[in-house]
Scaffold this active site. Sequence first.
Site, PDB file in Angstrom:
ATOM      1  N   LYS A 238      53.848  67.344  -1.752  1.00 47.77           N
ATOM      2  CA  LYS A 238      54.848  68.402  -1.700  1.00 47.77           C
ATOM      3  C   LYS A 238      55.486  67.980  -1.121  1.00 47.77           C
ATOM      4  O   LYS A 238      56.760  67.963  -1.235  1.00 47.77           O
ATOM      5  CB  LYS A 238      54.905  69.533  -2.208  1.00 47.77           C
ATOM      6  CG  LYS A 238      54.198  70.142  -3.224  1.00 47.77           C
ATOM      7  CD  LYS A 238      54.660  71.591  -2.874  1.00 47.77           C
ATOM      8  CE  LYS A 238      54.190  72.537  -4.284  1.00 47.77           C
ATOM      9  NZ  LYS A 238      53.346  73.788  -4.197  1.00 47.77           N
ATOM     10  N   ARG A 239      55.954  67.060  -0.036  1.00 44.67           N
ATOM     11  CA  ARG A 239      56.722  67.497   0.825  1.00 44.67           C
ATOM     12  C   ARG A 239      57.253  66.365   0.657  1.00 44.67           C
ATOM     13  O   ARG A 239      58.239  65.901   1.542  1.00 44.67           O
ATOM     14  CB  ARG A 239      56.026  67.574   2.667  1.00 44.67           C
ATOM     15  CG  ARG A 239      55.149  66.193   3.056  1.00 44.67           C
ATOM     16  CD  ARG A 239      55.019  65.922   4.169  1.00 44.67           C
ATOM     17  NE  ARG A 239      53.902  64.965   4.542  1.00 44.67           N
ATOM     18  CZ  ARG A 239      53.706  64.101   4.839  1.00 44.67           C
ATOM     19  NH1 ARG A 239      54.474  63.903   5.402  1.00 44.67           N
ATOM     20  NH2 ARG A 239      52.410  63.781   4.611  1.00 44.67           N
TER      21      ARG A 239
END
Length: 468
Positions: A238-239
């Site tokens: 996600k990052r």
Amino acid sequence: MTVITRFAPSPTGYLHVGGARTALFSYLFARHHNGRFVLRIEDTDTERSTEASVQAIFDGMQWLGLEYDGEVMFQSQNLPRYAENIQQLLDQGAAYYCNCSKERLQNLREQQMAAGEKPRYDGHCRDLALEKAGDTIVRFKTPQTGEVKFKDHIRGEITVQNQELDDLVIARADGMPTYNFSVVIDDADMGITHVIRGDDHINNTPRQINIYKALGLPVPEFGHVPMILGDDGARLSKRHGAVSVMQYAEDGYLPEAVLNYLVRLGWSHGDQELFSRENMVELFDLSGVNKAPSSFNTSKLDWINQQYLQQAEPKRLADLLLQRLRFLQITPPDGIDLEAVVILLRERAHTINELADMALFLLQPLETYDPDSDKKAFKESAIEALTTLHRHVEQVSEWADADLHQLIADVVSELEVGFGKVGMPLRVALTGKAQGPANDEIMRILGQEESLSRIASAQQFVRNKFTA
Ligand code: GLU
């Protein structure tokens, strides 16, 4: 032999980029071989599986156009079939009940780690012939000698000694089968010929092959697809930005562009970058899949999306633009030709969302002029240029047929100045900025009334500036 592949996601989150790529490779392999591609939802983990995730998988696949054949299969609806096969293994002495406590297993694990060994079950209950009880699980009797060998379509030949594999759990105390067991039963029942999946499962494959053999089932072929890394070399997460496929829909990417991007994520065909779906189906082959992990690269995705924006039907893009504007709660002026807006701006846009941002000056009243552009374009001489432009624009009787390029040229020759002396103030008057598309095209889209109003406002603005 008909090739049958499958996509077998666990519904524990959205459809992420890695899953979509695995699905795409399975899909393409099946289509390339005129085979079948099926979908199986692996939802036996009732705690982590959700309806919303099942829907997210359907949505993602539909958006990408990854059509599967036949009905979707849900593992949660197939429990009796697993129970039957677990019983068969128990009956033939190829599986056994185990009642080792969590503490015992924990201690064992700690001791092994302390001794620098790989943690593995020690076979404590293997020969105890325990009966089924409330807390017993079922373990598979992995052969203690010999090896498992398979030819992976991507990784090449893989050999694992059975000694390195322990007796894996195939049913939990509540009777639920584990992944490694249910996957074998279903892949066999569904006639899967080629299992194409992420290489995070590569260590499971020898265990699964032993189960196939114990049940006398034909072993499919395998292709393990390397993982996807973020731009920084760490596993994609996600990052690194959007990893859910539907996020790309929301961010204004076209599905065919995302599909094209995904196919190039770990697969190549010479140095070709752009592939239509037909093209992918025709050319896809597991031998073209890289062994090494591939890196996600957003600027490449943007580039590909931009290529597809240029080719797409303006009508379709206008609809997507309108959707985006609604999301932004912007109502375009009545009668504005959004197809013309798309055609005017798409060359510079990477996504529909970018295109919507770029189009705002055409859709909303101009609030301000960019200070640098104001300084550059709104000199005192601009007053005359804008006044003359206003007069010419006002005189147009049939806006739709007017040659607006000629109109500007007429103003230039009437004033006997360079083109920039007229063009530049006009552009800032119409758009608020010195850079942008051609003035005649902007005026065509704005319409006569709005063009006049913007020229008049600019005229007033410059006048005020020089009389203050
Ligand atoms: N449900 C497994 C997963 O999502 C499927 C693995 C497989 O394809 O065998 O990772």
